[in-house]
Scaffold this motif. Structure first.
Motif, PDB file in Angstrom:
ATOM      1  N   PHE A 114      -8.067   8.239  -3.335  1.00  0.00           N
ATOM      2  CA  PHE A 114      -7.147   7.109  -3.344  1.00  0.00           C
ATOM      3  C   PHE A 114      -6.536   6.860  -4.719  1.00  0.00           C
ATOM      4  N   VAL A 115      -7.293   7.079  -5.771  1.00  0.00           N
ATOM      5  CA  VAL A 115      -6.800   6.828  -7.129  1.00  0.00           C
ATOM      6  C   VAL A 115      -6.543   8.182  -7.778  1.00  0.00           C
ATOM      7  N   VAL A 149      -3.489   3.031   0.647  1.00  0.00           N
ATOM      8  CA  VAL A 149      -4.829   2.674   1.122  1.00  0.00           C
ATOM      9  C   VAL A 149      -4.959   1.172   1.325  1.00  0.00           C
ATOM     10  N   MET A 200     -13.376   7.951  -4.452  1.00  0.00           N
ATOM     11  CA  MET A 200     -12.434   7.230  -5.298  1.00  0.00           C
ATOM     12  C   MET A 200     -11.175   8.044  -5.550  1.00  0.00           C
ATOM     13  N   GLY A 220      -2.650   5.973  -3.499  1.00  0.00           N
ATOM     14  CA  GLY A 220      -3.178   4.880  -4.298  1.00  0.00           C
ATOM     15  C   GLY A 220      -2.662   3.512  -3.921  1.00  0.00           C
ATOM     16  N   LEU A 261     -10.636   6.159   4.545  1.00  0.00           N
ATOM     17  CA  LEU A 261     -10.764   4.703   4.589  1.00  0.00           C
ATOM     18  C   LEU A 261     -11.458   4.270   5.875  1.00  0.00           C
ATOM     19  N   TRP A 316      -6.906   0.690  -4.761  1.00  0.00           N
ATOM     20  CA  TRP A 316      -8.288   0.899  -4.334  1.00  0.00           C
ATOM     21  C   TRP A 316      -9.077  -0.404  -4.368  1.00  0.00           C
ATOM     22  N   CYS A 355      -6.262  10.298   3.206  1.00  0.00           N
ATOM     23  CA  CYS A 355      -6.556   8.934   2.777  1.00  0.00           C
ATOM     24  C   CYS A 355      -6.851   7.991   3.935  1.00  0.00           C
ATOM     25  N   TRP A 397      -5.678  13.954  -0.823  1.00  0.00           N
ATOM     26  CA  TRP A 397      -5.005  12.662  -0.626  1.00  0.00           C
ATOM     27  C   TRP A 397      -4.288  12.574   0.722  1.00  0.00           C
ATOM     28  N   GLN A 421      -3.402   1.469  -9.713  1.00  0.00           N
ATOM     29  CA  GLN A 421      -3.978   1.982  -8.469  1.00  0.00           C
ATOM     30  C   GLN A 421      -5.436   1.567  -8.315  1.00  0.00           C
TER      31      GLN A 421
END
Length: 590
Positions: free
Chosen positions: A167-168, A177, A164, A174, A378, A112, A374, A371, A107
């Protein structure tokens, strides 16, 4: 000092900007990969408990047990693309911490990292040689300074642990994105490239089919992307109508059949994937949609419907405004923020989608987790970076003649960099706080204890079943229903969960929570509901793992203000108390 004025100099400046932003992205990803690899318990800092639902189901799929977390009940409480990828390390023999760490590295680098590379490329295309942001030629040193300042702000923004971890985290965001970022890259036209087609309809069939495949993958990555498909479909339909009208007025060459073919090429594949997914789910699991969504669905009363209606209208108004700007004479022009303004105008369909995502999760669902947002985060990362580029351009354009670029750019870097640096420090302290990691570490230790001290066929129940179920390798029923079966969901609706659990021969309960006189009141109540007061009185606490925790939890009955002393309790039912009673209908559990 020579000024950049021709296309060759602009191209050189654009390449430098892109390299600076890509350098920031690479530094961010490499730094977090090192943290993940060298920190023994770092897996728990990156993940949420729900991530281990993916890992547990993926392990069972790889082992041939099917789509199940507890090896008792089939479930579809996940997004299919990330589940398919999660199976890979288990199929190659990894397990426990090794498999979890491998998926997180994937991820970080592919998800990411890919999104950051794409975002850096998108921003650099908009910035180009800085001429659009500054509206005047600049010396080479000034443009390089502007690029380095922008890259520094970008670095501090994307390196933040909060950003971070959105997304991770071991969950579907993960991989989603990178797909969201790719869609923005291929769809949004750089204002420095006026010859490139700016719409969706007047493109080649090859382009349409490629985007169609990307849209299908996006749906499989996160099924709430169906909202994105709706927003984009309306945008493309409006664009087609606009082009047909322009043709009637002699201002365009796009015909009605061409528009129809473009729409078919763009949306047939995602529509087929959507329908196929719903049909396959209904056949395999008894429900076309994910059981997790059903469990978390909020009742839509009059107030909720009113709020949702307002957000739908707001999304529609935003989409209509940006569409008219994108297809009018003043398309993508903004006096104060030319780069950020151009991006928003061309991506109005995505901005409307973001508004609807907020409405869906905050009004139509009972739970809101990081999450879920997401795609919004972004979008904000790209938008903020472009806005900073605009401000850098204004600062350079308005600087007195002869002033060094460093003196002009230093205040801009301070205004944005210092708050971002402070935010990074604060979030890093939370990210590494042992009292926030402790809940997953304690559940991991409890899982390891269960694996070593309980029978392989033992049946457990737990509300927060992710970590403890994954590391125990035991049959742990998720009793909040997120990764359980349609039958369990129906039992929750009809108040027959005790019957369901008796039919599963529930023998143990494990969960973290408050400790009152050596007992967990929530677990005692569950045992009372399932097997009666006598069983709850005689049930034994066979293991206790105390820990200090300062975060939030679905269970435990405490306010998240400061550290709290919690315990993972393992209860064993008294002998002879387990199993169904006369009159229990156990056929409903299958």
């Amino acid at each position: 000092m020579p000024e950049l004025g021709d296309n060759g100099d602009n191209a050189t400046a654009a390449r430098f900007t892109r390299r600076a932003l890509l350098g920031a992205a690479a530094l961010t990803v490499m730094g977090w990969v090192v943290v993940l690899l060298v920190w023994h318990d770092g897996v728990f800092a990156f993940t949420f408990d729900d991530a281990f639902y993916y890992f547990g189901i993926a392990r069972n799929i790889a082992a041939g047990h099917g789509s199940t977390f507890d090896r008792l009940n089939d479930t579809n409480g996940y997004h299919p693309l990330w589940m398919a990828l999660s199976v890979v390390p288990f199929a190659f023999g990894l397990d426990d911490m090794g498999a979890a760490r491998a998926l997180l590295v994937f991820q970080l680098v592919v998800g990411w990292g890919g999104a950051l590379v794409i975002s850096a490329t998108l921003v650099s295309r908009f910035v180009a040689g800085w001429s659009r942001a500054t509206r005047t030629p600049l010396p080479t040193a000034a443009r390089r300074g502007a690029s380095l300042t922008l890259a520094a702000v970008f670095l501090l923004l994307i390196a933040n642990p909060f950003i971070m971890k959105a997304f991770v985290n071991g969950l579907e965001s993960g991989i989603a994105v990178a797909l969201y970022a790719l869609l923005l890259l291929v769809a949004v036209r750089s204002p420095a490239d006026p010859d490139r087609a700016q719409g969706w309809i007047d493109r080649s069939s090859r382009w349409h089919l490629g985007v169609s495949g990307l849209l299908a993958l996006l749906f499989l990555a996160r099924t709430d992307a169906v909202i994105l498909l709706g927003c984009l479909g309306l945008w493309c339909l409006a664009e087609g109508v606009t082009l047909v009208r322009a043709r009637a007025a002699g201002a365009a060459r796009v015909s009605g059949p061409h528009v129809a073919r473009a729409l078919v090429e763009l949306f047939t594949l995602p529509a087929v994937v959507l329908v196929g997914y719903l049909l396959a789910n209904n056949a395999a699991f008894g429900t076309p949609v994910q059981i997790s969504g059903l469990v978390k669905r909020a009742p839509l009363d009059a107030a909720a419907l009113a709020i949702l209606s307002v957000l739908v209208l707001a999304a529609g108004a935003l989409g209509r405004h940006t569409f008219r700007r994108a297809h009018g004479r003043k398309a993508s022009r903004s006096a104060r923020f030319p780069l950020a303004g151009a991006f928003v105008v061309q991506s109005g369909w995505y901005a409307a989608f973001c508004v609807l995502v907020v409405g869906y999760y905050n009004v139509a669902q009972t739970q809101q987790w990081l999450w879920y947002y997401c795609p919004i985060l972004l979008y904000l990362v790209v938008l903020m970076t472009l806005a900073v580029a605009d401000i850098i351009g204004v600062a350079l354009a308005g600087a007195p003649a002869g002033r060094a670029a460093g003196r002009t750019l230093a205040p801009v870097l301070a205004i944005f960099g210092l708050p971002l640096l402070l935010g990074f420090g604060y979030e890093l302290s939370l990210f590494t706080d042992p009292t926030l990691l402790s809940i997953q570490v304690a559940n991991r230790d409890a899982g390891a204890w269960l694996r070593a001290n309980t029978p392989e066929d033992a049946v457990f129940a737990s509300w927060d079943a992710g970590v403890v179920g994954y590391f125990s390798h035991r049959q742990v029923i998720n009793i909040d229903g997120v990764v359980n079966s349609k039958a369990y969901y129906e039992a929750m609706r009809h108040g027959t969960v005790p019957v369901f659990l008796r039919c599963e021969h529930l023998g143990f309960v494990v969960n973290h929570g408050t400790d009152v006189g050596g007992n967990d009141p929530d677990i005692v109540k569950l045992i009372t509901d399932v097997y009666g007061a006598d069983a709850a009185r005689d049930a034994q606490v066979i293991e206790r793992l105390p820990f200090t925790y300062s975060g939030t939890s679905n269970t435990g009955g405490f306010e998240p203000s400061g550290p709290h002393e919690l315990v993972v309790h393992v209860y064993q039912m008294p002998g002879g108390a387990t199993g169904p009673r006369p009159g229990d209908d156990c056929t409903v559990t299958r």
